[in-house]
Enzyme design. Sequence first.
Site, PDB file in Angstrom:
ATOM      1  CG  ASP A  53      -2.070   0.946   1.131  1.00 37.46           C
ATOM      2  OD1 ASP A  53      -1.986   1.901   0.345  1.00 37.46           O
ATOM      3  OD2 ASP A  53      -3.065   0.742   1.842  1.00 37.46           O
ATOM      4  CG  ASP A  54      -0.147   4.829   0.082  1.00 37.38           C
ATOM      5  OD1 ASP A  54      -0.934   4.519  -0.828  1.00 37.38           O
ATOM      6  OD2 ASP A  54      -0.459   5.599   1.011  1.00 37.38           O
ATOM      7  CB  CYS A  92      -6.713   2.908  -1.593  1.00 31.32           C
ATOM      8  SG  CYS A  92      -5.438   3.820  -0.712  1.00 31.32           S
ATOM      9  NE  ARG A  96      -6.490  -2.284  -1.116  1.00 33.47           N
ATOM     10  CZ  ARG A  96      -5.401  -1.523  -1.233  1.00 33.47           C
ATOM     11  NH1 ARG A  96      -5.379  -0.559  -2.156  1.00 33.47           N
ATOM     12  NH2 ARG A  96      -4.359  -1.700  -0.452  1.00 33.47           N
ATOM     13  CE  LYS A 145      -6.436   0.564   1.830  1.00 36.00           C
ATOM     14  NZ  LYS A 145      -5.472   1.656   1.598  1.00 36.00           N
ATOM     15  CG  HIS A 147     -10.155   0.902   0.782  1.00 34.98           C
ATOM     16  ND1 HIS A 147      -9.109   1.784   0.847  1.00 34.98           N
ATOM     17  CD2 HIS A 147     -11.266   1.636   1.044  1.00 34.98           C
ATOM     18  CE1 HIS A 147      -9.549   2.996   1.114  1.00 34.98           C
ATOM     19  NE2 HIS A 147     -10.865   2.924   1.243  1.00 34.98           N
ATOM     20  CB  SER A 170      -6.966   3.573   4.520  1.00 34.89           C
ATOM     21  OG  SER A 170      -6.968   3.440   3.120  1.00 34.89           O
ATOM     22  CG  HIS A 238      -2.302   3.979   3.846  1.00 35.94           C
ATOM     23  ND1 HIS A 238      -2.736   4.854   4.832  1.00 35.94           N
ATOM     24  CD2 HIS A 238      -3.011   4.294   2.734  1.00 35.94           C
ATOM     25  CE1 HIS A 238      -3.654   5.651   4.330  1.00 35.94           C
ATOM     26  NE2 HIS A 238      -3.848   5.333   3.051  1.00 35.94           N
ATOM     27  CG  ASP A 289      -2.287   0.784  -3.047  1.00 36.75           C
ATOM     28  OD1 ASP A 289      -1.109   1.195  -2.972  1.00 36.75           O
ATOM     29  OD2 ASP A 289      -3.176   1.154  -2.246  1.00 36.75           O
ATOM     30  CG  ASN A 290      -1.840   4.205  -4.411  1.00 39.10           C
ATOM     31  OD1 ASN A 290      -2.916   3.775  -3.992  1.00 39.10           O
ATOM     32  ND2 ASN A 290      -0.901   4.679  -3.593  1.00 39.10           N
ATOM     33  CE  LYS A 310      -3.017   7.395  -1.600  1.00 41.43           C
ATOM     34  NZ  LYS A 310      -3.037   6.911  -0.197  1.00 41.43           N
TER      35      LYS A 310
END
Length: 498
Positions: A53-54, A92, A96, A145, A147, A170, A238, A289-290, A310
Amino acid sequence: MASMNIRIPTRQAAGLLGAFCAAFFGVALLTTPLHAQTHARTAKPNFVLILADDLGYGDIGPFGSKRNRTPHLDRMAREGMKLTSFYAAPVCTPSRAQILTGSYAKRVSLPGVLGPCSKTGLSAAEHTIGELLQQQGYATLVIGKWHVGDDVSFLPTRHGFDHYFGLPYSNDMGPEDGQLGTSFRPPLPLVRDEKVIEEVKPKDQDNLTERYTDEAVKFIRAQKNHPFFLYLPHTAVHTPIHPGHHFRGRSASPFSDWVEELDWSVGKVLDTLQALGLATNTLVCFTSDNGPWLPKGTNAGTAFPLRGGKGSTWEGGMREPTLAWWPGKISPGSSSDAVAANFDFLPTFVELAGGVVPADRKIDGKNLSPVLLGQTKDSPHAEHFYFSGNQLQAVRSGPWKLKFAGLGNGKPPKPGPQEPDPAPQLFNLDNDIGEQVDLAARHPEIVTRLQGLIAGMDADLGVKDQGPGVRPAGRIENPVGLWLAGHPPSNQPSKTAH
């Protein structure tokens, strides 16, 4: 006593001996030869998808990080393949949604980040990667996660996954964190299947990566004789940053500590697969994810050498550090610059499992296995589109990227009258991965060709508005969120609901 109807490989001596005994002595074959058992178990490959994540393009060793020590991800790259033009979404929820449905997030009406108590979520009408692998006989599990909606009807167990363990959104969306303001919402819930089992306080987040990893190892061991799909979308990295106590203070910053714990988790998964003899029958993919959340400063990573992060449709917002590992199938130390995306996981896994993606709805993903297995160097995509929310902002075809909106690194516009959009910018990503040299004036014919692709997408999903190819999201009218038993929800809705 009749003999059991068991298929026995004729090339096996044990099988021939069994057939001889059954024919001449009337002896029933009570057990299948070892090779046949192994063959049955390995007929369908296992799949493990690990999602950070991130995490930025430049945050792990295989993609040039000198700041973060990632020996296990280094090993994945050394023994597998780097995918250097692999795309996600700027934030996010859309990312997903793309993984789960094989489609651009706009196509399934999940273009933006969902908050707690959201009215919208993943539609029950969509065919998910979990559902399609379940149909092929796979055990399926999500850890981490989710989301894509926090109503029970939106949770993994309603979308093709046997079980779920993790946070539904998150880690900054609990009331203690304050990053969403003071609007009412449930305490950050840790969910097993469809029930909240704990309220996660800030200090409890220190243990999340370890707990996720323990659950992953337990699942792999339990399913060692059965095809499985493990989807492991980590909370890390994250913000707020919460490395485990075994990793805190081991590196230059808490962010790097957490990256290194994430790497440790990957190593535990790989080691478990190898210890159980499953490595040569398991495709493991790692991605993010990003891009990095750059405004978070030292609590954010880096997309270097890419531009942006992001929230933007510059390469740094959507191009992700991606690895694929499958010993004996993927060539060690290989690399592919073929354009690919996270919506390709669905058709790739389903087709490798022997399934067929339903044709009742359009998806955007393609089967990447010819690229992964070294059968081609060519991308299955003639073009790739960059959406920010519902707005199309760029398109790529081959090395050429035309960016015509979102030219301010994803920052929200200032109040008041807006300046007209600047002229589209054209980049050759093969020669200019950092998007620094605008070539639009030198190559008007390429600009024109790419504008034609934009017009085609406008007729499908729409450039700004919703086109005919957009399908509805799931929706409920009175969301209450996820609460621990004995802690009843309030009737006051969350201002973050979408």
